[in-house]
Design a protein around this motif. Structure first.
Motif, PDB file in Angstrom:
ATOM      1  N   LEU A 182       0.815  -1.318  -0.056  1.00  0.00           N
ATOM      2  CA  LEU A 182       0.163  -0.050   0.154  1.00  0.00           C
ATOM      3  C   LEU A 182       0.940   1.526   0.191  1.00  0.00           C
ATOM      4  CD1 LEU A 182      -2.758  -1.081   2.654  1.00  0.00           C
ATOM      5  CD2 LEU A 182      -3.020  -0.725   0.334  1.00  0.00           C
ATOM      6  N   CYS A 183       0.404   2.348  -0.749  1.00  0.00           N
ATOM      7  CA  CYS A 183       1.251   3.603  -0.964  1.00  0.00           C
ATOM      8  C   CYS A 183       0.936   4.413   0.289  1.00  0.00           C
ATOM      9  CB  CYS A 183       1.180   4.049  -2.108  1.00  0.00           C
ATOM     10  SG  CYS A 183       1.891   5.863  -2.139  1.00  0.00           S
ATOM     11  N   PRO A 184       1.831   4.962   1.089  1.00  0.00           N
ATOM     12  CA  PRO A 184       1.636   5.721   2.122  1.00  0.00           C
ATOM     13  C   PRO A 184       1.457   7.335   1.809  1.00  0.00           C
ATOM     14  CG  PRO A 184       4.012   5.158   2.047  1.00  0.00           C
ATOM     15  CD  PRO A 184       3.461   4.542   0.946  1.00  0.00           C
ATOM     16  N   TRP A 185       1.574   7.618   0.335  1.00  0.00           N
ATOM     17  CA  TRP A 185       1.591   8.862  -0.129  1.00  0.00           C
ATOM     18  C   TRP A 185       0.072   9.103  -0.509  1.00  0.00           C
ATOM     19  CZ3 TRP A 185       6.278   6.530  -0.386  1.00  0.00           C
ATOM     20  CH2 TRP A 185       7.322   7.198   0.300  1.00  0.00           C
ATOM     21  N   HIS A 186      -0.572   8.168  -1.118  1.00  0.00           N
ATOM     22  CA  HIS A 186      -1.818   8.595  -1.283  1.00  0.00           C
ATOM     23  C   HIS A 186      -2.771   7.707  -0.649  1.00  0.00           C
ATOM     24  CE1 HIS A 186      -1.720   5.383  -4.343  1.00  0.00           C
ATOM     25  NE2 HIS A 186      -3.157   5.478  -4.163  1.00  0.00           N
ATOM     26  N   ASP A 187      -4.061   7.780  -0.693  1.00  0.00           N
ATOM     27  CA  ASP A 187      -5.312   6.934  -0.151  1.00  0.00           C
ATOM     28  C   ASP A 187      -5.315   5.668  -0.775  1.00  0.00           C
ATOM     29  OD1 ASP A 187      -7.101   6.003   1.685  1.00  0.00           O
ATOM     30  OD2 ASP A 187      -8.738   7.507   0.889  1.00  0.00           O
TER      31      ASP A 187
ATOM     32  N   HIS B 180       8.156   2.795  -6.161  1.00  0.00           N
ATOM     33  CA  HIS B 180       7.542   3.931  -7.216  1.00  0.00           C
ATOM     34  C   HIS B 180       5.832   3.249  -7.252  1.00  0.00           C
ATOM     35  CE1 HIS B 180       6.598   6.037 -10.584  1.00  0.00           C
ATOM     36  NE2 HIS B 180       5.997   5.228 -11.170  1.00  0.00           N
ATOM     37  N   CYS B 181       5.319   4.468  -7.158  1.00  0.00           N
ATOM     38  CA  CYS B 181       3.700   4.276  -7.078  1.00  0.00           C
ATOM     39  C   CYS B 181       3.049   4.397  -8.348  1.00  0.00           C
ATOM     40  CB  CYS B 181       3.198   5.146  -5.940  1.00  0.00           C
ATOM     41  SG  CYS B 181       1.243   5.005  -5.985  1.00  0.00           S
ATOM     42  N   PHE B 182       2.306   3.462  -8.802  1.00  0.00           N
ATOM     43  CA  PHE B 182       1.977   3.439 -10.283  1.00  0.00           C
ATOM     44  C   PHE B 182       0.527   4.331 -10.315  1.00  0.00           C
ATOM     45  CE2 PHE B 182       5.031   0.340 -10.899  1.00  0.00           C
ATOM     46  CZ  PHE B 182       5.420   0.520 -12.041  1.00  0.00           C
ATOM     47  N   ALA B 183       0.127   4.476  -9.165  1.00  0.00           N
ATOM     48  CA  ALA B 183      -1.259   5.447  -8.951  1.00  0.00           C
ATOM     49  C   ALA B 183      -0.758   6.944  -8.783  1.00  0.00           C
ATOM     50  CB  ALA B 183      -2.090   4.982  -7.573  1.00  0.00           C
ATOM     51  N   CYS B 184      -0.121   7.135  -7.820  1.00  0.00           N
ATOM     52  CA  CYS B 184       0.026   8.739  -7.689  1.00  0.00           C
ATOM     53  C   CYS B 184       1.486   9.130  -8.282  1.00  0.00           C
ATOM     54  CB  CYS B 184       0.122   9.112  -6.206  1.00  0.00           C
ATOM     55  SG  CYS B 184       1.437   8.483  -5.099  1.00  0.00           S
ATOM     56  N   GLY B 185       2.300   8.281  -8.708  1.00  0.00           N
ATOM     57  CA  GLY B 185       3.516   8.492  -9.421  1.00  0.00           C
ATOM     58  C   GLY B 185       4.830   8.750  -8.359  1.00  0.00           C
TER      59      GLY B 185
HETATM   60 ZN   LIG Z   1       0.803   6.475  -4.348  1.00  0.00          ZN
END
Ligand SMILES: [Zn+2]
Length: 347
Positions: free
Chosen positions: A40-45, A65-70
């Protein structure tokens, strides 16, 4: 890393080379998808693990690298974000976890690291689909306005596709319901608005800003949804139609009104809307992955959207139109694609 020279007793290069999957597993589940590992990415929900983890290879540092928020980040950044702690504290945590102390003596005694509980995002509350179904109607002010411009069968078809409804809000007996239905067919929330229906009035198909709201909170007040309900409006209006028309070119606009007026005039495209300017985000637009997307921002948002979208070309091929700037009357800074189409239909 010059700025952090005063933390030189930590060997930050070694801390940033720790196996990322091991580090992340202290915070949340790590899942394997193909050859890559995600958490789970801690930089976005993040609801579904979008953060890819890369362990240190022969020459490269560990990173994610987060593929949702970049977001791209190091192990130290990851711990800082999770713990809400300082750089030094993050170094301390990783050092203790992996026994890396640089040239500083190991703290004695080595206390067990207190890690926060894995923060698994709370599942949002959805509006029951029954609510949308029970209110389906073209007797709302928006569809009644559209009738003056387009064939009524077409208006009925669009109302059916986008699941538009009618609600008596007390103030307006014919408010329109615009449901935000996501790719999975869940109703994230429903926007309630009222529109002028008289083609001779300057308020024709203009919304009454004082009576525009999301239905979620109101259903909580009425006791129809739990008191601790939390809504996640981050989805495109019309998103549920994407899988139904996989080959249709998409047009992205700001408001549901723009999407529906556009769809009535140019039904060969699939029209979707962000709902507001702030929703032009990677996680919201990720549902457009791989599509060809024409974008018609409102006149006052062209520059901002163009700038944001040029960083999201990896998601889809976004082409931004300057039409609203080119055709807008000088005194209408907020001119949008619906204004353009309506003026042509009325002429
Ligand atoms: Zn993210």
């Amino acid at each position: 890393m010059k700025a952090f020279d005063h933390y030189a007793h930590y060997d930050t290069a070694r801390l940033n080379a720790v196996p990322f999957t091991t580090l992340a597993s202290h915070y949340s589940t790590v899942v394997k998808r193909g050859s890559a590992q995600f958490t789970l990415c801690p930089w976005h929900d993040d609801k579904h693990p979008s953060l890819a983890l890369y362990n240190d290879g022969a020459n490269r540092r560990s990173h994610c690298h987060c593929f949702a928020c970049g977001k791209t980040a190091s192990p130290i950044d990851f711990v800082m974000q999770h713990e809400g702690c300082s750089f030094q504290q993050a170094c301390d945590i990783i050092g203790r976890l992996f026994g890396i102390w640089g040239d500083a003596p190991a703290p004695s005694p080595v206390r067990r690291v207190q890690l926060v509980e894995p923060s698994v995002a709370k599942e949002p509350t959805y509006i029951p689909m029954d609510y949308v179904e029970q209110h389906l109607s073209v007797d709302n002010s928006f569809c009644q306005g559209l009738r003056h411009l387009f064939d009524f069968a077409l208006v009925q078809h669009l109302a059916e596709e986008y699941r538009l409804g009618c609600l008596d809000t007390g103030v307006h007996p014919d408010s329109v319901l615009f449901p935000n239905i996501d790719l999975q067919g869940r109703v994230r929330n429903v926007k309630v608005q009222h529109y002028g229906t008289d083609p001779a009035s300057p308020n024709f198909l203009k919304s009454d800003k004082r009576h525009c709201f999301w239905i979620g909170k109101q259903l909580v007040k009425q006791g129809l949804l739990p008191a601790d309900a939390e809504f996640d409006n981050e989805c495109l209006f019309g998103e549920h139609l994407l899988p139904r028309y996989p080959m249709t070119p998409v047009i992205l606009v700001e408001s549901p009104k723009n999407a529906l007026v556009g769809a009535a005039a140019f039904p060969q495209f699939l029209w979707v809307a962000t709902g507001n300017k702030g929703m032009l985000k990677r996680n919201v637009l990720s549902t457009l992955r791989g599509r060809t997307v024409l974008v018609y921002p409102d006149r006052d948002a062209i520059e901002e959207w163009e700038e944001k979208l040029c960083h999201m070309q990896d998601i889809a091929s976004f082409r931004v139109s300057h039409l609203c700037e080119q055709v807008a009357p000088a005194d209408q800074p907020k001119y949008d694609i619906a204004d353009f189409i309506i003026s042509h239909q009325l002429a």
